[in-house]
Design a protein around this motif. Structure first.
Motif, PDB file in Angstrom:
ATOM      1  N   GLN A  66      20.359   7.312  -1.612  1.00  0.00           N
ATOM      2  CA  GLN A  66      19.341   8.156  -1.036  1.00  0.00           C
ATOM      3  C   GLN A  66      19.427   8.112   0.478  1.00  0.00           C
ATOM      4  O   GLN A  66      19.972   7.182   1.063  1.00  0.00           O
ATOM      5  CB  GLN A  66      17.933   7.754  -1.493  1.00  0.00           C
ATOM      6  N   ASP A 111      24.768  13.216  -6.795  1.00  0.00           N
ATOM      7  CA  ASP A 111      24.078  12.050  -7.351  1.00  0.00           C
ATOM      8  C   ASP A 111      23.239  11.314  -6.306  1.00  0.00           C
ATOM      9  O   ASP A 111      22.767  10.213  -6.538  1.00  0.00           O
ATOM     10  CB  ASP A 111      25.094  11.082  -7.975  1.00  0.00           C
ATOM     11  N   ASN A 171      19.853  11.453  -3.504  1.00  0.00           N
ATOM     12  CA  ASN A 171      18.564  12.084  -3.211  1.00  0.00           C
ATOM     13  C   ASN A 171      18.368  12.171  -1.707  1.00  0.00           C
ATOM     14  O   ASN A 171      18.614  11.194  -0.986  1.00  0.00           O
ATOM     15  CB  ASN A 171      17.409  11.280  -3.807  1.00  0.00           C
ATOM     16  N   TYR A 172      17.957  13.334  -1.241  1.00  0.00           N
ATOM     17  CA  TYR A 172      17.499  13.464   0.144  1.00  0.00           C
ATOM     18  C   TYR A 172      15.986  13.509   0.096  1.00  0.00           C
ATOM     19  O   TYR A 172      15.393  14.433  -0.476  1.00  0.00           O
ATOM     20  CB  TYR A 172      18.042  14.730   0.796  1.00  0.00           C
ATOM     21  N   TYR A 173      15.340  12.506   0.675  1.00  0.00           N
ATOM     22  CA  TYR A 173      13.884  12.450   0.676  1.00  0.00           C
ATOM     23  C   TYR A 173      13.367  13.015   1.991  1.00  0.00           C
ATOM     24  O   TYR A 173      13.530  12.425   3.066  1.00  0.00           O
ATOM     25  CB  TYR A 173      13.409  11.013   0.480  1.00  0.00           C
ATOM     26  N   TYR A 184       7.807  14.404  -4.564  1.00  0.00           N
ATOM     27  CA  TYR A 184       8.696  13.546  -5.354  1.00  0.00           C
ATOM     28  C   TYR A 184       7.956  12.848  -6.492  1.00  0.00           C
ATOM     29  O   TYR A 184       8.470  11.908  -7.080  1.00  0.00           O
ATOM     30  CB  TYR A 184       9.413  12.546  -4.434  1.00  0.00           C
TER      31      TYR A 184
END
Length: 497
Positions: A18, A37, A39-41, A426
């Motif tokens: 991430q 695979d 995640n960009y938060y 999210y």
């Protein structure tokens, strides 16, 4: 393979899947290479993205990567980076830079990130070409996890992120020696054996190195009282334990001196005993031995210090110790009372087993600690004094799948309400209790009468705009059950007179 792909491959090999940030033009060449695979938060403020990364680290104990937007993003985030620096949280901060061949012209968004970040990161590096970029990423990671932990910055020009590099090779392993040597242990044992009375002060490193059980058994074997360090940031001890004496005063060093001067020996384990708002006396009058993995902390102190892994020290000392002190617990007086909050904290108590608490209500933190059973690493508080961290880090922690309860003041809420959006986006289980002091109550004790100390806001209405269920408290029992009795994202506001 492009450089950005290589960076992500290295992150994957380290167990990092991430990245946190708020994107801008100088980052897009890097970010468009994010693998499926990962995640960009997204955070709606650059600083909040850093706070979320810190919270995620506290949940996973894995270093995190933040991507910031050039000079505006970095400067927006400085206070949160400072929190990571003070709290010893390992981060790799990648800041998007202008074209590498145009830096001499100082175009818009350009900045000297090395100078800007000086004093709030362990190190900062400008990536000048694709050949050295891989080496600098490895260096940044190694520095971030070499004690004392902390943030390391990389300035990545947008054109270099798309340069072709050789296929990624296996990430090198990095081991840091942590064992305590016999000579230092013998010194500590001799100090313990000479003392007529003794106390332990436990700090944040107990949480970082997961030494809770070892510390409890050590204290029980010696039969000595255990205090939290003054500016506790990670709860290091079970507050219901028979030897627990509560937290030392975070306000005045003279309060600490008054509490601890009755002991012949003070063994500080993984904490900062001098970290108080008003250092009005010199604590070197106390007979202190400090064990820490933070060599910078150790070199600052005039008393005896041992630099090694606190967990290893506790284990080895427990094996060697053959001493038991006479100690009878006496309750410490605490004059801080608030009838409304007492009732609310009592209602919260049955629910806290299911939540990790992020607290940022400076006026009421001592009352919270007094009224709620705190298990090891069940409570997190900003170490630097930063406002806005509790909500941001709480959301980041909740990304790990854990339930989080943020207990924050209205002043703190107004620094980072945008973090609520990320919780909704999210789908994390986030509960927020806002204690509305109707102004900066922590400053009221100084008898300053000024209207600029009384900013009146309505946090629960703001929360509605970010997608939270929210309301103002009317009945403590009913409304605390409404807040904590399910898995929905909710905010409850308590207005104090």
């Amino acid at each position: 393979m492009k450089l950005g792909e290589s960076f992500f491959n290295m992150m994957r090999s380290l167990g990092i899947r991430q990245i946190f940030g708020n994107p801008g033009t100088t980052e897009l060449t890097f970010l468009k290479q994010i693998p499926k695979d990962f995640n960009y938060y997204l955070a709606l403020h650059d600083g909040i993205s850093v706070g979320m990364a810190e919270g995620f680290y506290l949940a996973t104990r894995t270093p995190q990567v933040v991507n910031l937007h050039s000079s505006p993003g970095l400067t927006n985030s400085m206070s949160f980076i400072y929190e990571a620096y003070v709290s010893r949280i390992p981060l790799i901060i990648i800041v998007g830079q202008q074209y590498s061949n145009k830096l001499v012209d100082e175009p818009i968004l350009y900045g000297d990130f090395i100078k800007i970040s000086s004093g709030v990161v362990k190190s900062a590096y400008e990536i000048r070409n694709e050949e050295e970029a891989i080496k600098l990423f490895i260096r940044a990671y190694k520095e971030s996890i070499t004690p004392p932990y902390g943030p390391v910055l990389l300035s990545l020009p947008l054109d270099i992120a798309e340069k072709e590099v050789k296929d990624y090779l296996q990430f090198p392993r990095h081991f840091v020696g942590s064992l305590c040597d016999d000579m230092s242990l013998e010194f500590i044992l001799n100090e313990i054996n000479k003392a007529k009375s003794m106390a332990i002060v436990a700090g944040y490193e107990i949480g970082i190195f997961n030494a809770y059980e070892e510390l409890m058994r050590f204290a029980e074997k010696l039969n000595v009282p255990v205090y939290n360090e003054p500016y506790m940031s990670i709860s290091p001890y079970d507050s219901s334990h028979s030897l627990f004496m509560g937290s030392l005063s975070r306000y005045r060093a003279s309060d600490i001196l008054k509490e601890l001067e009755k002991y012949d020996l003070i063994l500080v384990i993984g904490g900062w005993i001098n970290y108080v708002v008003f250092p009005d006396v010199d604590l070197s009058k106390l007979n202190v031995v400090e064990i820490t993995f933070d060599y910078k902390e150790a070199t600052r102190r005039p008393w005896s210090t041992v630099v090694c892994n606190p967990k290893d020290a506790i284990i080895k000392l427990s094996e060697k110790i053959n001493r038991r002190f006479e100690f009878k617990k006496e309750e410490r007086l605490n004059s801080i009372e608030n009838t409304t909050l007492n009732d609310i904290f009592k209602e919260i108590k049955p629910y806290v087993e299911n939540y990790v608490i992020f607290s940022e209500a400076p006026t009421h933190r001592d009352l919270l600690i007094k009224n709620i059973r705190l298990k090891p690493s069940s409570l997190y508080i900003t170490r630097s004094g930063l406002l806005g961290w509790g909500l941001s880090a709480g959301v980041g922690y909740s990304l790990s799948g854990r339930k989080v309860l943020a207990i924050i003041g209205d002043g703190s809420f107004n620094y980072s309400p945008q973090a609520l959006w990320s919780s909704v986006r999210y789908n994390t289980i986030m509960k927020v209790l806002v204690i509305n002091n109707r102004g900066y109550k922590s400053l009221a004790r100084y008898n300053l009468n000024a209207d600029w100390l009384l900013p009146l806001t309505t946090p629960w209405k703001v929360a509605l705009g970010y997608g939270f269920e929210a309301k103002e408290l009317e009945d403590p029992k009913r409304d605390i059950n409404w807040l904590l009795g399910d898995n929905k994202r909710k905010l409850l506001e308590v207005i104090l007179d």
